[in-house]
Design an enzyme around this catalytic site. Structure first.
Site, PDB file in Angstrom:
ATOM      1  CB  CYS A  86      60.551  25.301 -16.840  1.00 18.50           C
ATOM      2  SG  CYS A  86      59.339  26.200 -17.699  1.00 18.50           S
ATOM      3  CB  CYS A 164      55.608  32.643 -18.120  1.00 19.39           C
ATOM      4  SG  CYS A 164      55.854  30.757 -18.080  1.00 19.39           S
ATOM      5  CE1 TYR A 317      38.521   7.222 -15.090  1.00 23.33           C
ATOM      6  CE2 TYR A 317      39.291   5.637 -16.728  1.00 23.33           C
ATOM      7  CZ  TYR A 317      38.980   6.210 -15.304  1.00 23.33           C
ATOM      8  OH  TYR A 317      39.152   5.097 -14.474  1.00 23.33           O
ATOM      9  CD  GLU A 338      34.379  12.743 -16.781  1.00 23.36           C
ATOM     10  OE1 GLU A 338      34.484  12.701 -15.400  1.00 23.36           O
ATOM     11  OE2 GLU A 338      35.379  12.532 -17.353  1.00 23.36           O
ATOM     12  CG  ASP A 386      42.810  11.305 -21.899  1.00 21.38           C
ATOM     13  OD1 ASP A 386      43.747  11.000 -21.084  1.00 21.38           O
ATOM     14  OD2 ASP A 386      42.316  12.471 -22.351  1.00 21.38           O
ATOM     15  CB  CYS A 413      49.171  12.978 -18.549  1.00 24.14           C
ATOM     16  SG  CYS A 413      48.269  12.823 -16.960  1.00 24.14           S
TER      17      CYS A 413
END
Length: 457
Positions: A86, A164, A317, A338, A386, A413
């Site tokens: 993190c 975690c 994708y 893909e 994506d 992302c």
């Protein structure tokens, strides 16, 4: 004119932090020179000890917070400062959402050169215990003690992580049972320097909606001593466990998973769902690690696609077909493309098991397959992309533009590669109307985005 750095290694400087870098570190200017300080927050004045000096920037170690941000909080995790898993636990969750929006806005404005206001980030109802997939390396430390957990920041030194806080509790249970088994039966951990040792990684997956748990041991050899004892301990210690898999990776590589799996107990897959769709998930399958927020993301992508049941959708994708099938429920026809063959096989099985006969999956390069589809008479109304973190290859963007869909829905992302690709589309007859960030990864610097792009009339 070449700039001479106003700092050298070992200097202690006072710095005003004005923003966060792409990895969640504080950023400020010292005599006009950029300095990155991990652990510092925007609107803070800090003291930092310079640890690295490059031509265009320096890195400092936070030594003192002189004026703290209103959003600074005490991290919940006791190993947060050592662990690299993190980066933002010291920032309130509302503060995290705000800096993530600013990060996306900066990329859209500076890289994409778009005059567009990014929407507020869609946050998690619970920003802890969200990860349905864990993969932690195993290692012996300098004292000869077994450590299993995240890597320390910017190293390959393992920080032992018994609990975690961003993992589903079942993942922590799997981890601690495997640790107990390794210690009790003297099972060796892999040493990446020597290539010796058996257990490389401990992995587990949680079917959030099904309650099914899979444990995976990534090993450097085919044979596992005391494997019956391992399975017995996992069954007794992890409620919901239905699968124990051995993954064999004998290569001297940083890639976590090998290609060969062996079922040690139970099934080869677990089930989970997104919306009304059910999926079989294997040890090697791609599946979003935050199931709750994946539904938020996919619902937003579906909203942007604006399907009425008459449209043809092409998902570039497409991976294992999760978004393709999400779209297929409300489209006339959905195609997924893909290049990874096993992912296409998973997608076909997922379509069959969900009874979606209007979904078709193609294995190949999208830059080649999109024009082929056009030649067969297929005219996409919506293209869905994506891509990996690096974004779309230009030849794929070129192919998308050439088939002239009415809408492109882009899931990303990486704000930087998204902004770059939006700039390309803007220069080739398309306009970006909306960029909606979705917080898939609380407590980290990562943020997912979905963008709506329409054809200029």
């Amino acid at each position: 004119m070449k700039m001479i750095a106003p700092v050298k290694k070992g200097d202690i400087i006072t710095l005003d932090i004005t923003g966060l870098g792409s990895s969640g570190e504080g950023v400020g200017k010292y005599e006009g020179f950029t300095v990155f300080v991990p652990g510092a927050l925007p609107k803070e004045r800090v003291k930092a000890s310079i640890s690295l000096v490059k031509k265009n920037y320096a890195t400092g170690i936070l030594s003192e917070v002189l004026e703290a941000s209103e959003d600074r909080i005490e991290p919940l995790c006791p190993i947060y400062k050592q662990c690299g898993g993190c980066q933002l636990q010291h920032l309130s969750y509302q503060g995290q959402l705000e800096v993530k929006r600013e990060q996306v806005q900066a990329a859209i404005s500076r890289i994409g050169h778009l005059d567009l206001e990014v929407m507020p980030v869609l946050g998690c109802a619970n920003p802890l215990n969200y990860r349905n997939k864990m993969q932690f390396p195993a290692s012996l430390n300098a004292e000869g003690k077994l450590d299993i957990g995240c890597y320390a920041i910017s190293t390959h030194s393992v920080i032992d992580t018994p609990n975690c806080l961003i993992q589903k509790e079942a993942n922590n249970q799997v981890l601690n049972v495997v640790r107990q088994w390794m210690e009790q039966y003297h099972i060796s951990a892999y040493d990446e320097k020597t290539g010796k040792g058996l257990v490389r990684h401990v992995m587990s997956r949680v079917g959030v909606h099904s309650g099914e748990i899979m444990a995976v041991l990534v090993t450097s050899a085919y044979e596992i001593p005391k494997r019956k004892e391992l399975c017995d301990m996992l069954v007794a210690g992890v409620p919901g466990l239905v699968s124990v898999i051995q993954n064999i990776n004998k290569k001297p590589t940083n890639i976590i998973m090998g290609l060969k799996n062996k079922v040690l107990y139970g099934k080869s897959t677990i089930k989970d769902s997104l919306g009304e769709l059910n999926f079989n998930i294997s040890a090697l399958s791609f599946f979003q690690v935050n199931s709750e927020q994946a539904e938020v993301l996919y619902d937003k992508a579906l909203e942007y696609a604006a399907l009425t049941g008459k449209e043809t959708v092409v998902d570039v994708y497409c991976g294992t077909g999760t978004i393709s099938l999400y779209m297929a429920r409300q489209a006339k026809k959905a195609y997924g493309i893909e290049i990874v063959a096993p992912a296409i096989e998973d997608a076909k099985i997922n379509a069959q098991e969900n009874g979606l006969k209007n979904a078709e999956f193609i294995c190949g390069d999208a830059a080649v397959e999109l024009p082929k589809l056009l030649k067969t008479g297929v005219q996409p109304d919506v293209i869905m992309v994506d891509p990996p973190r690096a974004g779309c290859e230009e030849k794929v963007l070129e192919a998308c533009v050439s088939v002239e869909p009415e809408r492109i829905v882009y899931v990303s992302c990486n704000p930087a590669s998204l902004a770059r690709d939006l700039a390309y589309l803007e220069a080739h007859g398309y306009k970006t109307l909306k960029v909606q960030p979705v917080d898939m990864f609380p407590m980290t610097h990562h943020v997912e985005n979905v963008a709506l792009i329409v054809k200029n009339k």
